[in-house]
Design an enzyme around this catalytic site. Structure first.
Site, mmCIF file in Angstrom:
data_model
loop_
_atom_site.group_PDB
_atom_site.id
_atom_site.type_symbol
_atom_site.label_atom_id
_atom_site.label_comp_id
_atom_site.label_asym_id
_atom_site.label_seq_id
_atom_site.Cartn_x
_atom_site.Cartn_y
_atom_site.Cartn_z
ATOM 1 N N GLU A 166 -35.720 -64.193 -73.145
ATOM 2 C CA GLU A 166 -35.686 -65.446 -73.673
ATOM 3 C C GLU A 166 -36.209 -65.541 -75.624
ATOM 4 O O GLU A 166 -36.005 -65.915 -76.469
ATOM 5 C CB GLU A 166 -36.884 -66.158 -73.118
ATOM 6 C CG GLU A 166 -36.221 -66.820 -71.383
ATOM 7 C CD GLU A 166 -36.781 -65.722 -70.773
ATOM 8 O OE1 GLU A 166 -36.635 -65.628 -69.543
ATOM 9 O OE2 GLU A 166 -37.480 -64.254 -71.403
ATOM 10 N N CYS B 48 -42.958 -66.275 -72.599
ATOM 11 C CA CYS B 48 -41.945 -67.172 -72.360
ATOM 12 C C CYS B 48 -41.480 -68.464 -72.279
ATOM 13 O O CYS B 48 -41.035 -69.324 -73.248
ATOM 14 C CB CYS B 48 -40.675 -66.944 -72.105
ATOM 15 S SG CYS B 48 -39.842 -65.028 -72.986
#
Length: 160
Positions: free
Chosen positions: A58, A89
């Site tokens: 991510e 993330c």
């Protein structure tokens, strides 16, 4: 957005994860950032490749999307992830103003595999921070669990 587009985006995230695993770059994690039905960026985990614990799929996809759009503000974007984003993330998704996160496996799934995860759900983080990020969990879960099983069955895998 059409279901087949959503499936295409998650399949791309899964393919990214397989590519990263097979290259020895990192664990079973891939992500795709989209906007208005188009792929902006796709990436996989490169923690092992670059010896950098922050290079989750991510994070790498957000970095690439921000560079491509020349903006840290990714409003209007969605991110597809093979597994529920970790707290780092999810925070980056929030800070980038991404509208929605769609993921397959849960953070507990990788925690059980031995990854050094903080077993805190995105829903809990959203609640605590009053984040506007929309969370869709369990999307294409079976395919994402196949990815985790593939990684789990590797002989020379590294858990971090």
């Amino acid at each position: 957005m059409a279901s087949d587009s959503r499936e295409k985006f998650m399949k791309l995230a899964i393919d990214e994860a397989y590519a990263g695993i097979n290259a020895g770059d990192g664990g079973p994690f891939g992500a795709v950032v989209t906007r208005n039905g188009e792929v902006i960026a796709s990436a996989h985990n490169t923690v092992l490749k670059n010896n950098n614990p922050t290079q989750h799929g991510e994070m790498n996809a957000i970095t690439l999307a921000s560079q491509k759009l020349k903006n840290y503000d990714l409003s209007g974007c969605e991110i597809y992830s093979t597994v529920e984003p970790c707290p780092m993330c999810f925070s980056a998704i929030h800070w980038a103003r991404i509208d929605k996160v769609i993921f397959g496996g849960n953070i507990e799934d990788v925690w059980k595999l031995g990854f050094n995860e903080m077993p805190v759900s995105d829903e809990k983080l959203k609640e605590l921070s009053k984040s506007p990020v929309i969370i869709e969990k369990g999307f294409m879960r079976a395919e994402c669990m196949e990815l985790l099983a593939y990684w789990s069955n590797l002989a020379n895998k590294k858990v971090y």
